[in-house]
Design a protein around this motif. Structure first.
Motif, mmCIF file in Angstrom:
data_model
loop_
_atom_site.group_PDB
_atom_site.id
_atom_site.type_symbol
_atom_site.label_atom_id
_atom_site.label_comp_id
_atom_site.label_asym_id
_atom_site.label_seq_id
_atom_site.Cartn_x
_atom_site.Cartn_y
_atom_site.Cartn_z
ATOM 1 N N ILE A 93 0.845 -1.236 -0.337
ATOM 2 C CA ILE A 93 -0.019 -0.031 0.045
ATOM 3 C C ILE A 93 0.898 1.326 0.110
ATOM 4 N N LYS A 94 1.813 1.099 1.001
ATOM 5 C CA LYS A 94 2.901 2.525 0.946
ATOM 6 C C LYS A 94 3.295 2.690 -0.427
ATOM 7 N N SER A 95 3.962 1.445 -1.094
ATOM 8 C CA SER A 95 4.675 1.794 -2.524
ATOM 9 C C SER A 95 3.869 2.361 -3.219
ATOM 10 N N LEU A 96 2.422 1.674 -3.658
ATOM 11 C CA LEU A 96 1.612 2.161 -4.426
ATOM 12 C C LEU A 96 1.012 3.377 -4.341
ATOM 13 N N MET A 97 0.888 3.993 -2.952
ATOM 14 C CA MET A 97 0.444 5.205 -2.810
ATOM 15 C C MET A 97 1.421 6.171 -2.986
ATOM 16 N N HIS A 98 2.922 5.985 -2.691
ATOM 17 C CA HIS A 98 3.839 6.883 -3.228
ATOM 18 C C HIS A 98 3.776 6.970 -4.663
ATOM 19 N N GLN A 99 3.815 6.004 -5.238
ATOM 20 C CA GLN A 99 3.850 6.138 -6.730
ATOM 21 C C GLN A 99 2.432 7.089 -7.510
#
Length: 303
Positions: free
Chosen positions: A105-111
């Motif tokens: 979730i953190k990775s996708l939200m950052h992108q």
């Protein structure tokens, strides 16, 4: 079109367009072929398609879908786009255990925010952010797609026509639902916040079925705004006084499992007053992302 072979896979079908998986014989690449039909004979290319081509030709960012080619014929316009394996909605449905992983979730939200910050720096509003318009590939890269509703940010801000459809209902910012005709980048931030919450709880946070019921749903969770919390709000909505006054609920109890820093970021993205909403660039610097992994998480989803 001779160099593109359409494979027997329809990725997406809409009222005026279809997206196919295709093969480029010249480059030996798999591509996505978006076929946009002309609605009426002699009407020409739809304005939404012109906008999408115009914006995509100007943008170059790792988290924005790439336009590879444009092919026109008598019946349709074809946008050749880089191929992505599936959209975020399908990813959450097909791989729920992976989708709930906090680092994913953190990775996708950052992108998502990185792509959005780039769009805003280029003076572009997406205006239709939702899981179906966020694409993911097998390398865990997320890209913003479908810019048919996008608009250039005017200076001063453009006043858009009444009734103009922007964003899908569940992801629409309250200022739009209340009838504001003057808005800017905060509408995209609200939509991104709705996507953030949905990734955590695996279901949409606000689920109205008309503009009115959507407003009521938002107020029931975020609290009814007033002139103190949102200066000018009573000027953009004639029926605001008819709404039941609700106190804001505790977001941490609604997005169980999200760490405190994530709850704080979400609250800043879902600030009712658009003037107080965090920007995409500011969100990228939020402490929630302090421990983000250097490379995207390998999600190994099932397509």
């Amino acid at each position: 079109m001779e160099k593109y072979e359409i494979l027997n896979t329809t990725i997406e079908r809409g009222s005026s367009s279809c997206v196919f998986k295709a093969h480029n014989h010249d480059t030996n690449e798999t591509v996505a072929l978006k076929r946009i039909y002309f609605l009426e004979k002699n009407e020409g290319v739809p304005s939404s398609a012109i906008r999408e081509v115009s914006f995509l030709k100007e943008m170059d960012h790792s988290n924005v879908i790439r336009l590879l080619d444009v092919v026109d014929n008598d019946k349709a316009l074809h946008l050749v786009l880089e191929y992505m394996d599936l959209d975020l909605k399908k990813f959450m449905a097909s791989s729920p255990d992976i989708a709930k992983n906090q680092q994913v979730i953190k990775s996708l939200m950052h992108q998502l925010l990185d792509g959005l910050a780039y769009c805003h720096s280029q003076k572009i509003l997406h205006r239709d952010l939702k899981p179906q318009n966020l694409l993911i590939d097998c390398k865990s890269i997320l890209k913003l797609a479908d810019f048919g509703s996008a608009r250039e940010i005017g200076v001063p801000l453009h006043r858009y026509t009444e009734g103009e459809m922007v964003a899908s209902l569940w992801y629409m910012a309250p200022e739009l639902l209340l009838g504001s005709r003057k808005y800017s980048t905060p509408v995209d931030i609200w939509s991104a916040g709705c996507v953030f919450a949905e990734m955590v709880i695996q279901q949409p946070l606000f689920t109205g079925y008309t503009e009115l019921t959507q407003v009521i749903k938002i107020f029931s969770i975020m609290g009814k705004p007033n002139e103190e919390t949102w200066p000018g709000v009573t000027l953009i909505c004639d029926f605001l006084d008819a709404f039941v006054r609700n106190e804001p609920q505790n977001l941490a109890e609604l997005v169980l499992g999200l760490e405190p820093a994530g709850v704080d970021l979400l609250s800043k993205m879902l600030c009712m007053n658009p003037e107080g909403r965090i920007t995409a660039s500011e969100a990228l610097e939020h402490p929630y992302f302090d421990d983000i992994l250097e490379s995207p998480v390998n999600i190994n989803f099932r397509t």
